[in-house]
Structure formats: structure tokens, C-alpha cells
Scaffold this motif. Structure first.
Motif, mmCIF file in Angstrom:
data_model
loop_
_atom_site.group_PDB
_atom_site.id
_atom_site.type_symbol
_atom_site.label_atom_id
_atom_site.label_comp_id
_atom_site.label_asym_id
_atom_site.label_seq_id
_atom_site.Cartn_x
_atom_site.Cartn_y
_atom_site.Cartn_z
ATOM 1 N N ARG A 1 8.465 44.952 -52.685
ATOM 2 C CA ARG A 1 9.458 43.875 -52.572
ATOM 3 C C ARG A 1 9.449 43.059 -53.847
ATOM 4 O O ARG A 1 8.402 42.574 -54.275
ATOM 5 C CB ARG A 1 9.169 42.961 -51.384
ATOM 6 N N VAL B 1 8.210 37.158 -57.933
ATOM 7 C CA VAL B 1 7.287 37.545 -56.856
ATOM 8 C C VAL B 1 7.410 39.047 -56.622
ATOM 9 O O VAL B 1 8.524 39.566 -56.466
ATOM 10 C CB VAL B 1 7.605 36.800 -55.539
ATOM 11 N N SER C 1 9.760 40.974 -43.209
ATOM 12 C CA SER C 1 8.359 41.373 -43.244
ATOM 13 C C SER C 1 8.284 42.869 -43.513
ATOM 14 O O SER C 1 9.299 43.575 -43.476
ATOM 15 C CB SER C 1 7.691 41.037 -41.910
ATOM 16 N N HIS D 1 -2.405 46.007 -49.733
ATOM 17 C CA HIS D 1 -1.320 45.099 -50.090
ATOM 18 C C HIS D 1 -1.753 44.275 -51.294
ATOM 19 O O HIS D 1 -2.856 43.743 -51.344
ATOM 20 C CB HIS D 1 -0.988 44.167 -48.911
ATOM 21 N N TRP D 2 -0.865 44.189 -52.301
ATOM 22 C CA TRP D 2 -1.085 43.341 -53.467
ATOM 23 C C TRP D 2 0.075 42.372 -53.589
ATOM 24 O O TRP D 2 1.246 42.772 -53.496
ATOM 25 C CB TRP D 2 -1.175 44.156 -54.756
ATOM 26 N N HIS D 3 -0.254 41.111 -53.829
ATOM 27 C CA HIS D 3 0.763 40.064 -54.019
ATOM 28 C C HIS D 3 0.625 39.534 -55.439
ATOM 29 O O HIS D 3 -0.436 39.050 -55.833
ATOM 30 C CB HIS D 3 0.547 38.934 -53.003
ATOM 31 N N THR D 4 1.680 39.642 -56.223
ATOM 32 C CA THR D 4 1.628 39.225 -57.622
ATOM 33 C C THR D 4 3.002 38.706 -58.048
ATOM 34 O O THR D 4 3.870 38.490 -57.212
ATOM 35 C CB THR D 4 1.160 40.400 -58.513
ATOM 36 N N TYR E 1 3.021 47.413 -51.129
ATOM 37 C CA TYR E 1 2.433 47.809 -49.850
ATOM 38 C C TYR E 1 2.186 49.320 -49.855
ATOM 39 O O TYR E 1 3.067 50.099 -50.220
ATOM 40 C CB TYR E 1 3.360 47.477 -48.680
ATOM 41 N N ASP F 1 5.532 42.221 -54.298
ATOM 42 C CA ASP F 1 4.567 42.660 -53.290
ATOM 43 C C ASP F 1 4.551 44.182 -53.244
ATOM 44 O O ASP F 1 5.605 44.821 -53.136
ATOM 45 C CB ASP F 1 4.940 42.113 -51.914
#
Length: 215
Positions: free
Chosen positions: A155, A106, A49, A120-123, A110, A108
Motif C-alpha cells: 500500500r 507512507v 485494511s 509486515h513492514w511500515h515505512t 505485507y 506498507d
């Protein structure tokens, strides 16, 4: 011999100081990848995490990158990148951070201020294009950096080659770089179209199937 023995601690301290990644300055320009300004950690077990990654950095587990473009090979374990941004302008400074490899599954991003998550962006390539923070073939996001020091964690995970060219620029510089890349693709595909049409013309004129196969 005594001088040599005294000199080794000096070299060690010098190397340790050199290994500390300097923060990026919003007032400076970075036309090249900023890999030498970051530290990294490869996961070796369960997924970490953000809090665990931050604790790992506090525990000295992150390593300084010696390459402008970090590379970890094919089917590598997920990688955490960490870098800092310094804003001495006294006002918000909008910048774009982009990972310019299209096959990352993937990603991420932060943004951390004073050990607290700000954004936070998740792509990634595994997600629909419509869910990307910015409608570009690369993985990028914009952020207005407040005065002071901001920490970024990224990440990245992929089953392909883990190559991580990270750029820090304005949106105008980003589009200028992307346009230059598009011109080279235009030359490449233009050459392929010329070869295709040339061989089709030969096929229709000479009726030789070899030219059809070339096409």
C-alpha cells in the motif's frame, strides 16, 4: 458474420487470460521494474485494511497493470499493489523488493502465505529514516521466500506524484543499480560544483558582481 460473432468470445477469453498477472519466479532475473506482473486497486473512500484489500481482490476489484511503472498522477488516492512470488527451488530464497521513489509518504509491505499474514513492514518518507527496514534512500525490504507461492501486498500513499517503480532482485543487484544511479548524481553535482568554482574565480578576478550572482 457467424465467424465474426464466434471470434469475439475467443478474443475476450484471450484478453482475460492475458490480464492475469503471472507470479515472479525466484530463479529468474528482473533487471527492470515488474509493474506488468502485478494487479492494483485505488482506494475510493476510507483506508482499507489488509483483510479488506484481500477481500477486494477475491471480489475481482483489482485490475491488471499494463505498465512496467504504474503511474496514477499527483494527489492520487492511495494505491494497493498485489503480486505473487513462486519458489520452485525447494529451499528458502532471499530476495529484495523495493519501491524506488523517495517521496512516497507512507508505504506498507505485507507478506501473505495461505491467506495468513507472515510479515509486515511500515515505512515511508513521513517516518524517521532510522525506522526503515533497510538503511537506503528507497523503500525496500528483504524476505526469504519459502518454497511454493507467496503473495505480496503493498500500500502506497503520497501527496506527490504517485509513481511506483517496483523492483524484485537480489541485494547485490539492488546495490549495483543504486551505484549506477549514484554515478549519474555524481556527474550532475560535479558539473554544478565546476560552474560554481568557475564563476567564483571570475568574480574574484574581475570584481563583477554578476559572476557572484551566477554562483
Amino acid at each position: 458474420k457467424r465467424l465474426i460473432l464466434l471470434f469475439f468470445p475467443f478474443l475476450f477469453c484471450l484478453a482475460a487470460a492475458h490480464a492475469i498477472a503471472e507470479p515472479l519466479d525466484v530463479s529468474a532475473q528482473y533487471p527492470d521494474p515488474v509493474g506488468k506482473s502485478l494487479t492494483y486497486l485505488q482506494e475510493s473512500g476510507d483506508r482499507l485494511s489488509l483483510d479488506q484489500a484481500m477481500a477486494a481482490h477475491a471480489g475481482g476489484r483489482f485490475r491488471a497493470s499494463s505498465r512496467a511503472v504504474p503511474r496514477f498522477g499527483i494527489t492520487a488516492q492511495p494505491v494497493w499493489l498485489r503480486l505473487q512470488v513462486q519458489n520452485r527451488t525447494g529451499k528458502l530464497a532471499a530476495r529484495r523488493l523495493s519501491l524506488e521513489r523517495t517521496w512516497l509518504d507512507v508505504v506498507d509491505f505485507y507478506v501473505v502465505r495461505e491467506d495468513r499474514l507472515v510479515q509486515h513492514w511500515h515505512t515511508g518518507d513521513n517516518l524517521p529514516f532510522s525506522q526503515r527496514p533497510l538503511k537506503t534512500r528507497y523503500f525496500a525490504f528483504n524476505h526469504a521466500y519459502a518454497p511454493g507461492l507467496t503473495t505480496l501486498y503493498i500500500r502506497a500513499e503520497t501527496a506527490e506524484a504517485m509513481v511506483l517503480p517496483l523492483y524484485f532482485s537480489t541485494s547485490e543487484q539492488f546495490y549495483s543499480r543504486e551505484m549506477g544511479s549514484a554515478h549519474w548524481y555524481g556527474i550532475l553535482y560535479g558539473g554544478l560544483v565546476v560552474l560554481l568554482v568557475y564563476n567564483l574565480v571570475l568574480f574574484f578576478n574581475l570584481r563583477s558582481t554578476r559572476y557572484l550572482f551566477y554562483s
